[in-house]
Enzyme design. Structure first.
Site, PDB file in Angstrom:
ATOM      1  N   ALA A   1       0.938  -1.164  -0.174  1.00  0.00           N
ATOM      2  CA  ALA A   1       0.137   0.052  -0.201  1.00  0.00           C
ATOM      3  C   ALA A   1       1.135   1.206  -0.591  1.00  0.00           C
ATOM      4  CB  ALA A   1      -1.065   0.014   1.036  1.00  0.00           C
TER       5      ALA A   1
ATOM      6  N   VAL B   1       4.617  -1.107   3.241  1.00  0.00           N
ATOM      7  CA  VAL B   1       4.619   0.081   3.012  1.00  0.00           C
ATOM      8  C   VAL B   1       5.454   0.294   1.867  1.00  0.00           C
ATOM      9  CG1 VAL B   1       4.205   2.663   4.099  1.00  0.00           C
ATOM     10  CG2 VAL B   1       3.756   1.096   5.561  1.00  0.00           C
ATOM     11  N   LYS B   2       4.319   1.138   0.979  1.00  0.00           N
ATOM     12  CA  LYS B   2       5.197   1.294  -0.326  1.00  0.00           C
ATOM     13  C   LYS B   2       5.250   2.686   0.256  1.00  0.00           C
ATOM     14  CE  LYS B   2       4.933  -0.492  -5.201  1.00  0.00           C
ATOM     15  NZ  LYS B   2       3.641  -0.596  -5.921  1.00  0.00           N
ATOM     16  N   VAL B   3       6.910   2.669  -0.583  1.00  0.00           N
ATOM     17  CA  VAL B   3       7.627   4.257  -0.204  1.00  0.00           C
ATOM     18  C   VAL B   3       8.413   4.824  -1.704  1.00  0.00           C
ATOM     19  CG1 VAL B   3       9.265   5.232   1.343  1.00  0.00           C
ATOM     20  CG2 VAL B   3       7.641   4.133   2.461  1.00  0.00           C
TER      21      VAL B   3
END
Ligand code: G3P
Length: 218
Positions: A60, A86-88
Protein backbone atom coordinates in the site's frame (compact mmCIF):
# COMPACT_ATOMS: atom_id res chain seq x y z
CA UNK A 1 10.09 -16.90 -6.90
CA UNK A 2 6.94 -15.39 -5.41
CA UNK A 3 4.08 -14.21 -7.63
CA UNK A 4 2.26 -11.00 -6.77
CA UNK A 5 -0.51 -9.44 -8.84
CA UNK A 6 -0.11 -5.76 -9.69
CA UNK A 7 -3.65 -4.37 -9.54
CA UNK A 8 -6.28 -2.92 -7.24
CA UNK A 9 -9.07 -4.70 -9.14
CA UNK A 10 -10.77 -7.11 -6.71
CA UNK A 11 -12.15 -9.38 -9.46
CA UNK A 12 -8.70 -9.87 -10.99
CA UNK A 13 -7.18 -10.43 -7.55
CA UNK A 14 -9.80 -13.13 -6.86
CA UNK A 15 -9.19 -14.75 -10.27
CA UNK A 16 -5.41 -14.92 -9.70
CA UNK A 17 -5.88 -16.10 -6.12
CA UNK A 18 -8.20 -18.90 -7.29
CA UNK A 19 -5.36 -20.25 -9.46
CA UNK A 20 -3.59 -21.14 -6.21
CA UNK A 21 -0.30 -19.53 -7.22
CA UNK A 22 -0.67 -16.06 -5.74
CA UNK A 23 1.65 -14.87 -2.95
CA UNK A 24 0.60 -11.24 -2.67
CA UNK A 25 -0.60 -8.00 -4.24
CA UNK A 26 0.99 -4.67 -5.14
CA UNK A 27 -0.92 -1.47 -5.78
CA UNK A 28 0.04 2.11 -6.51
CA UNK A 29 -1.86 5.42 -6.61
CA UNK A 30 -2.49 5.07 -10.37
CA UNK A 31 -3.97 1.57 -9.95
CA UNK A 32 -6.20 2.76 -7.06
CA UNK A 33 -7.40 5.73 -9.13
CA UNK A 34 -8.13 3.38 -12.06
CA UNK A 35 -10.57 1.49 -9.82
CA UNK A 36 -12.17 4.77 -8.70
CA UNK A 37 -11.00 4.36 -5.08
CA UNK A 38 -10.70 7.87 -3.65
CA UNK A 39 -10.74 9.40 -0.14
CA UNK A 40 -8.96 8.02 2.92
CA UNK A 41 -11.86 5.93 4.19
CA UNK A 42 -12.46 4.19 0.85
CA UNK A 43 -8.75 3.58 0.36
CA UNK A 44 -8.38 1.99 3.82
CA UNK A 45 -11.44 -0.21 3.23
CA UNK A 46 -10.14 -1.29 -0.17
CA UNK A 47 -6.83 -2.43 1.31
CA UNK A 48 -8.73 -4.34 4.00
CA UNK A 49 -10.85 -6.04 1.30
CA UNK A 50 -7.69 -7.05 -0.59
CA UNK A 51 -6.14 -8.47 2.60
CA UNK A 52 -9.26 -10.54 3.14
CA UNK A 53 -8.97 -12.12 -0.33
CA UNK A 54 -5.24 -12.91 -0.40
CA UNK A 55 -3.20 -14.55 2.32
CA UNK A 56 0.04 -12.74 1.49
CA UNK A 57 1.80 -9.39 1.43
CA UNK A 58 -0.19 -6.40 0.16
CA UNK A 59 1.78 -3.28 -0.79
CA UNK A 60 0.00 0.00 0.00
CA UNK A 61 1.71 3.17 -1.22
CA UNK A 62 2.05 6.45 0.66
CA UNK A 63 1.17 9.68 -1.15
CA UNK A 64 3.27 12.04 1.01
CA UNK A 65 6.72 12.99 -0.19
CA UNK A 66 8.13 14.29 3.11
CA UNK A 67 9.40 12.17 6.00
CA UNK A 68 6.76 13.20 8.57
CA UNK A 69 3.91 12.64 6.11
CA UNK A 70 5.20 9.26 5.00
CA UNK A 71 5.61 8.11 8.60
CA UNK A 72 2.08 9.21 9.55
CA UNK A 73 0.52 7.60 6.46
CA UNK A 74 2.63 4.46 6.66
CA UNK A 75 1.75 3.83 10.30
CA UNK A 76 -1.96 4.14 9.47
CA UNK A 77 -1.61 1.77 6.51
CA UNK A 78 0.38 -0.78 8.51
CA UNK A 79 -2.32 -0.79 11.19
CA UNK A 80 -4.97 -1.98 8.67
CA UNK A 81 -3.69 -5.57 8.57
CA UNK A 82 -0.54 -7.50 9.46
CA UNK A 83 0.03 -8.29 5.75
CA UNK A 84 0.30 -4.66 4.70
CA UNK A 85 3.71 -3.62 3.38
CA UNK A 86 4.23 0.16 3.21
CA UNK A 87 5.29 1.23 -0.28
CA UNK A 88 7.64 4.21 -0.24
CA UNK A 89 9.12 6.09 -3.22
CA UNK A 90 12.88 6.13 -3.85
CA UNK A 91 13.56 9.71 -2.76
CA UNK A 92 15.69 11.16 0.05
CA UNK A 93 12.87 11.35 2.60
CA UNK A 94 11.71 7.93 1.42
CA UNK A 95 15.05 6.40 2.44
CA UNK A 96 14.73 8.04 5.89
CA UNK A 97 11.17 6.70 6.19
CA UNK A 98 12.26 3.18 5.19
CA UNK A 99 14.90 3.26 7.94
CA UNK A 100 12.28 4.52 10.43
CA UNK A 101 9.81 1.76 9.50
CA UNK A 102 12.50 -0.91 9.40
CA UNK A 103 13.66 0.01 12.94
CA UNK A 104 10.06 -0.43 14.16
CA UNK A 105 9.34 -3.77 12.44
CA UNK A 106 7.10 -2.26 9.73
CA UNK A 107 7.84 -3.86 6.37
CA UNK A 108 8.46 -1.71 3.29
CA UNK A 109 8.56 -1.85 -0.49
CA UNK A 110 10.86 0.76 -2.03
CA UNK A 111 9.30 1.74 -5.34
CA UNK A 112 10.27 3.63 -8.52
CA UNK A 113 13.74 2.09 -8.66
CA UNK A 114 15.70 2.49 -11.88
CA UNK A 115 19.37 2.06 -10.91
CA UNK A 116 21.75 -0.14 -8.93
CA UNK A 117 22.77 2.84 -6.78
CA UNK A 118 19.18 3.29 -5.67
CA UNK A 119 18.99 -0.44 -4.95
CA UNK A 120 22.04 -0.25 -2.66
CA UNK A 121 20.60 2.70 -0.70
CA UNK A 122 17.25 0.95 -0.22
CA UNK A 123 18.96 -2.21 1.04
CA UNK A 124 21.13 -0.18 3.45
CA UNK A 125 17.99 1.51 4.80
CA UNK A 126 16.47 -1.93 5.48
CA UNK A 127 13.78 -2.16 2.78
CA UNK A 128 11.94 -5.49 2.78
CA UNK A 129 11.29 -5.33 -0.95
CA UNK A 130 12.88 -3.34 -3.78
CA UNK A 131 10.82 -2.61 -6.91
CA UNK A 132 12.87 -2.04 -10.08
CA UNK A 133 10.49 -1.01 -12.93
CA UNK A 134 11.48 -3.33 -15.78
CA UNK A 135 8.89 -2.34 -18.40
CA UNK A 136 9.47 1.38 -17.99
CA UNK A 137 13.23 0.87 -18.49
CA UNK A 138 12.54 -1.14 -21.66
CA UNK A 139 10.24 1.70 -22.81
CA UNK A 140 13.30 4.00 -22.69
CA UNK A 141 15.30 1.69 -24.98
CA UNK A 142 17.38 0.29 -22.12
CA UNK A 143 17.28 -3.30 -20.89
CA UNK A 144 15.30 -3.70 -17.67
CA UNK A 145 16.56 -7.24 -17.22
CA UNK A 146 20.18 -6.07 -17.07
CA UNK A 147 19.21 -4.09 -13.97
CA UNK A 148 17.66 -7.16 -12.33
CA UNK A 149 20.87 -9.12 -13.04
CA UNK A 150 23.08 -6.35 -11.67
CA UNK A 151 21.06 -5.88 -8.48
CA UNK A 152 20.85 -9.65 -7.91
CA UNK A 153 24.64 -9.89 -8.19
CA UNK A 154 25.25 -6.95 -5.84
CA UNK A 155 22.77 -8.22 -3.24
CA UNK A 156 24.35 -11.70 -3.34
CA UNK A 157 27.93 -10.37 -3.04
CA UNK A 158 27.00 -7.99 -0.22
CA UNK A 159 24.62 -10.35 1.57
CA UNK A 160 21.76 -7.82 1.55
CA UNK A 161 18.47 -9.32 2.67
CA UNK A 162 16.17 -6.97 0.72
CA UNK A 163 14.08 -8.98 -1.75
CA UNK A 164 14.12 -8.00 -5.43
CA UNK A 165 10.53 -7.50 -6.58
CA UNK A 166 10.54 -7.12 -10.37
CA UNK A 167 7.80 -4.60 -11.19
CA UNK A 168 6.35 -2.91 -14.27
CA UNK A 169 6.10 -6.39 -15.78
CA UNK A 170 4.37 -6.32 -19.14
CA UNK A 171 4.50 -9.86 -20.56
CA UNK A 172 5.28 -13.52 -19.80
CA UNK A 173 8.88 -13.21 -21.03
CA UNK A 174 9.52 -10.55 -18.37
CA UNK A 175 8.37 -13.10 -15.77
CA UNK A 176 10.53 -15.92 -17.15
CA UNK A 177 13.63 -13.69 -17.33
CA UNK A 178 13.02 -12.31 -13.84
CA UNK A 179 13.04 -15.91 -12.56
CA UNK A 180 16.19 -16.69 -14.57
CA UNK A 181 18.11 -13.62 -13.39
CA UNK A 182 17.38 -13.93 -9.69
CA UNK A 183 14.33 -11.83 -8.80
CA UNK A 184 12.75 -12.99 -5.52
CA UNK A 185 9.30 -11.79 -6.56
CA UNK A 186 7.51 -10.66 -9.72
CA UNK A 187 4.45 -8.47 -9.62
CA UNK A 188 2.41 -8.79 -12.78
CA UNK A 189 -0.84 -7.85 -14.43
CA UNK A 190 -3.24 -10.82 -14.68
CA UNK A 191 -2.75 -10.86 -18.48
CA UNK A 192 0.98 -11.64 -18.10
CA UNK A 193 0.30 -14.46 -15.63
CA UNK A 194 -2.36 -16.02 -17.87
CA UNK A 195 -0.09 -15.49 -20.91
CA UNK A 196 2.36 -17.99 -19.39
CA UNK A 197 -0.21 -20.74 -19.92
CA UNK A 198 -0.26 -20.33 -23.67
CA UNK A 199 1.48 -22.62 -26.15
CA UNK A 200 0.01 -23.69 -29.50
CA UNK A 201 1.53 -27.19 -29.19
CA UNK A 202 -0.36 -27.65 -25.91
CA UNK A 203 -3.64 -26.80 -27.67
CA UNK A 204 -2.85 -29.02 -30.67
CA UNK A 205 -1.73 -31.88 -28.42
CA UNK A 206 -4.82 -31.69 -26.24
CA UNK A 207 -7.15 -31.62 -29.25
CA UNK A 208 -5.39 -34.72 -30.60
CA UNK A 209 -5.65 -36.59 -27.27
CA UNK A 210 -9.36 -35.82 -27.02
CA UNK A 211 -10.00 -36.80 -30.66
CA UNK A 212 -8.14 -40.11 -30.24
CA UNK A 213 -10.02 -40.83 -27.03
CA UNK A 214 -13.36 -40.08 -28.71
CA UNK A 215 -12.50 -42.34 -31.71
CA UNK A 216 -11.44 -45.22 -29.49
CA UNK A 217 -14.44 -44.91 -27.22
CA UNK A 218 -17.05 -44.39 -29.90
O1 G3P B 1 4.42 -2.02 -9.64
C1 G3P B 1 4.70 -0.90 -10.40
C2 G3P B 1 3.96 -1.03 -11.66
O2 G3P B 1 2.60 -0.94 -11.37
C3 G3P B 1 4.26 -0.09 -12.75
O3 G3P B 1 3.81 -0.71 -13.90
O4 G3P B 1 3.06 -0.90 -16.20
O5 G3P B 1 2.68 1.23 -14.91
O6 G3P B 1 4.96 0.60 -15.66
P1 G3P B 1 3.63 0.12 -15.25
Amino acid sequence: MKFFIDTANLEQIREANDLGILDGVTTNPSLMAKEGITGEEAVMKHYKDICEIVDGDVSAEVISTNFEGMVAEGEKLAAIHENIVVKVPMIKDGIKAIRYFSDRGIRTNCTLVFSAGQAILAAKAGATYLSPFIGRIDDMNWDGMELIKQIAEIYAVQGYETQILAASIRNPLHIVKSAQFGADVVTCPLSAILGMLKHPLTDIGLAQFLADHAKANG
